[in-house]
Design an enzyme around this catalytic site. Structure first.
Site, PDB file in Angstrom:
ATOM      1  N   GLY A  76      49.399 -32.847  26.782  1.00  0.00           N
ATOM      2  CA  GLY A  76      50.557 -32.398  27.255  1.00  0.00           C
ATOM      3  C   GLY A  76      50.856 -32.134  28.522  1.00  0.00           C
ATOM      4  N   ARG A 131      40.241 -17.012  32.357  1.00  0.00           N
ATOM      5  CA  ARG A 131      41.721 -17.519  31.710  1.00  0.00           C
ATOM      6  C   ARG A 131      42.178 -16.275  31.114  1.00  0.00           C
ATOM      7  NH1 ARG A 131      46.645 -19.906  31.246  1.00  0.00           N
ATOM      8  NH2 ARG A 131      46.649 -20.898  29.236  1.00  0.00           N
ATOM      9  N   HIS A 141      37.717 -27.960  29.856  1.00  0.00           N
ATOM     10  CA  HIS A 141      37.545 -26.484  30.263  1.00  0.00           C
ATOM     11  C   HIS A 141      36.199 -26.568  31.498  1.00  0.00           C
ATOM     12  CE1 HIS A 141      38.942 -26.279  26.071  1.00  0.00           C
ATOM     13  NE2 HIS A 141      39.636 -25.433  26.795  1.00  0.00           N
TER      14      HIS A 141
END
EC number: 2.1.1.14
Length: 764
Positions: free
Chosen positions: A443, A526, A705
């Site tokens: 996405g 994050r 990641h």
């Protein structure tokens, strides 16, 4: 006087100072010494704030550069061989970072350790890698140095360390499964416990009186062998000269209560937010002199505490235990934002309902004074103010929407059924005409500084609506052209308009509010800023249709509409606590159903509804799973079943173990599911193979990641492993997750390689 203490404080800093410092170090923009100076400053500020609130012992060991479990794993010297750490040498900071993210300023890149959810929260920990015959040693000095830091600042300290059985429960390896089902891991205790003993001895030598040893595994379903191990382990650790406060949280002890009460520890912490009913049994089961730490302030949500209710619960126990009753949050405050003082844009009414980490400590202090009979008029004034805030929230007209209530009353009659999968997929293939091993992404595409500046300027009013829309359209067109150039089969618009996959939708839904600085750590550097669901949820207008329709107008290839699913929005928000979570989730599902129908009407042929959080919503006890899974699956189907059979529904899940919920995943009946599998070397696919999962599946072929670019041969090999388990005609090729946090050069290189891998597979 009632002792109050804290299990842990948010480490990121009120302004996310830790995130910025760590990322600057990774990028080579600052030195290791500058990074360490930031760490020292943050720790000092956090300790002082806790001491100012009346915390008797400041926690030490809750700070972490990346993850607190990774900190402990490296202290134990449990570094996998692929990181090339010299035997017997101290584990340095760059080795820790390479274990967490695959690379660091020094040292060769290597496959990062696996990352997964921390119990049923949205925090992620780095999974310890276990091997038969593994040895352990004290390999880092950070914990001891931080104890000395805090003491030098005048604080009484309480070091916080993971308990040995919880650490083993969290770990896995080629020979060991995660969780308590593998009793073989218990064989490592003989090598592990001497290191624990050494750590406790050294802490005692520094003048430490109490050590908090976290054993949240005690709230889980445990085989008898693990219960027996608890008794044996703590019998050995009891020889330590320090007092052990054994901390449990996230649920009640239930059938592990007798085990916990039998342990020779000086104190026991229990979660009375998740499991208030256990208080009486725990209090009556304590040994003479043993401390009970009552976790009465919610460490996982942001609403003010009902202190009157807490007092009513605690007064009888206070009379029974006197000074042996301590007060604390239910769990570490890692899971809530730092301080409401940074919220200058929330309206006064809503602000009065909330409590972040700093405020929770103030609540705790007030509760402790009230429980101890403090005659200061300020105590009664504080209780009255708390009472008034709770009453104002209950009576606020902002909470309830009559139109939502009416729709909820009729939702049981809304269809959740679509045509059978075989019929749907044939129709979809005839219209989409995709090749074998179709390629797509999950996405999002890289969010550059320019994109973030666009959104920031627009929100501040520095950029007009039309200028913002034109700029975002330009970004979307560039992403579409890039995907066409690379050769992807099903495209996405890249999500440049979204700062977060949940916050974006919440800003467009009624019943949500947003903080300016309400950040919490998700993993590593994050951070996420969860929305607040304070009232009934409704969709005033379409949320994504305009951007998706524009993207589709630019290409003949299908472009996915991108939505976040109802369960994930629920799980990744701070949710109202005045109605069942299931009811809030159904409100979300109805709002998303309207969006899905509108996307189809706008010509979007593929719609992805992400549910990466569906597993993390599972109750910690298996006996409670069925009720949750029933409503979670029902909410997903409620959101997706309004479209025709030609519209292809995708879903995405990450950080998940699927074996034990595979039936429910199949019951969601998505046409295509994409999952994170690269870090686990495709082992997650075994669940789909054993179950004979009937629909299409896209196992992630590279780890987003990590900044490392995967080799084409490696991705081909992963897909061949997948094809050995599942019919190749049902396999898709995609990354593990969205590409938002990655840079463009590595993204381009990785996707070119991924498309080449798919072409190699088609040619075989």
């Amino acid at each position: 006087m009632t002792i109050i203490h804290n299990l842990g404080f948010p480490r990121i800093g009120a302004q996310r100072e830790l995130k910025r410092a760590v990322e600057a170090y990774w990028a080579g923009r600052q030195t290791a010494e500058a990074l360490h100076e930031t760490g020292r400053a943050l720790r000092a500020a956090h300790w002082q704030r806790q001491a100012d609130a009346g915390v008797a012992f400041v926690p030490v060991g809750d700070f972490a550069w990346y993850d607190h479990i990774l900190e402990w794993t490296t202290l134990l010297g449990a570094v996998p061989a692929r990181f090339g750490h010299p035997e017997g040498k101290p584990v340095d900071l760059d080795t820790l970072f390479r274990m967490g993210r695959g690379r660091a300023p020094s040292g060769k890149p290597a496959a990062a350790c696996e990352m997964t959810k921390w119990f049923d929260t949205n925090y992620h920990y780095i999974v310890p890698e276990l091997t038969p015959g593994q040895t352990f040693r004290v390999a880092r000095e950070d914990l001891f140095e931080q104890v000395k830091e805090a003491q030098a600042l005048g604080h009484r300290v309480k070091p916080v360390i993971p308990g040995p059985l919880t650490w083993l429960w969290l770990g896995k390896g080629d020979a060991f499964a995660q969780g308590a089902g593998d009793i073989g891991k218990l064989q490592l205790l003989d090598a592990l416990l001497p290191v624990y003993g050494e750590v406790l001895e050294r802490l005692a030598g520094l003048g430490v009186e109490w050590v908090q040893i976290d054993e949240p595994a005690l709230v889980l379903d445990l085989p008898q062998a693990w219960r027996d191990a608890y008794q044996a382990v703590y019998a050995k650790l009891a020889a330590s000269p320090v007092k052990l406060l054994l901390a449990t949280y996230f649920d009640g002890l239930k059938d592990n209560l007798a085990t916990a009460l039998a342990l020779p520890v000086a104190g026991l912490h229990v979660d009375l937010v998740r499991a208030p009913d256990q208080l009486s049994d725990v209090a009556s089961g304590l040994r003479p002199g043993q401390v009970l730490s009552a976790g009465v302030i919610n460490g996982r949500n942001i609403w003010r505490t009902d202190l009157d209710a807490a007092l009513a619960m605690l007064v009888p126990v206070r009379e029974q235990l006197q000074e042996r009753l301590w007060l604390a949050p239910s769990c570490s405050l890692l899971h809530v934002p730092v301080d409401l003082a940074g919220e200058t844009e929330l309206d006064a009414e809503l602000l009065g309902w909330l409590s972040f980490a700093v405020q929770k400590l103030d609540e705790l202090c007030l509760l402790g004074k009230a429980l101890g009979g403090d005659a200061d008029p300020a105590v009664q004034q504080g209780l009255a103010a708390q009472r008034a805030a709770l009453q104002a929230r209950r009576q606020s007209p902002r909470i309830h929407n009559p139109a939502v209530a009416q729709r909820m009353a009729g939702q049981a009659g809304v269809s959740r059924e679509r045509a059978p999968f075989g019929q749907r997929i044939a129709r979809q293939q005839s219209e989409l005409r995709l090749p074998a091993f179709p390629t797509t992404t999950i996405g999002s595409f890289p969010q550059t500084a320019e994109i973030r500046a666009l959104r920031r300027d627009w929100k501040s009013g520095a950029l007009t609506d039309s200028a913002y829309e034109n700029a975002i359209r330009k970004e979307i067109e560039e992403v579409i052209r890039f995907q066409e150039k690379v050769g992807l089969d099903v495209l996405v618009h890249g999500e440049p308009e979204r700062n977060d996959m949940v916050e974006y939708f919440g800003e467009l839904l009624a019943g949500f509010a947003f903080t300016k600085n309400g950040w919490v750590q998700s993993y590593g550097s994050r951070c996420v800023k969860p929305p607040i669901i304070f009232g009934d949820v409704a969709r005033p207008a379409p949320m994504t249709v305009g951007w998706s329709a524009y993207a589709q107008s630019l290409t003949d290839k299908p472009v996915k509409g991108m939505l976040t699913g109802p369960v994930t929005i629920l799980q990744w928000s701070f949710v109202r606590d005045d109605q069942p979570r299931e009811a809030t989730c159904r409100q979300l599902a109805l709002a998303l159903r309207d969006e899905v129908v509108d996307l189809e009407a706008a010509g979007i042929r593929v719609i992805q509804i992400d549910e990466p959080a569906i597993r993390e919503g599972l109750p910690l006890r298996r006996a409670d799973w069925r009720a949750y899974l029933d409503w979670a699956v029902d909410c997903f189907r409620l959101s997706t079943a309004g479209v025709g059979e030609a519209t292809q529904i995708h879903t995405h899940m990450c950080y998940s173990e699927f074996n034990d919920i595979i039936e429910s995943i199949a019951a969601m009946d998505a046409d295509v599911i994409t999952i994170e599998t690269s870090r686990s070397n495709m082992e997650l696919l075994k669940a789909f193979e054993d179950f004979h999962y009937p629909n299409d599946i896209g196992p992630g072929v590279y780890d987003i990641h990590s900044p490392n670019v995967p080799e084409v041969d490696w991705m081909v090999e992963l897909m061949r492993k997948a094809a050995a388990r599942l019919p190749k005609e049902r396999l898709w090729v995609n990354p593990d997750c969205g590409l938002k946090t990655r840079a463009w050069p590595e993204t381009e290189a990785a996707l070119i390689g991924m498309v080449q891998a798919a072409r190699t597979l088609r040619a075989a």
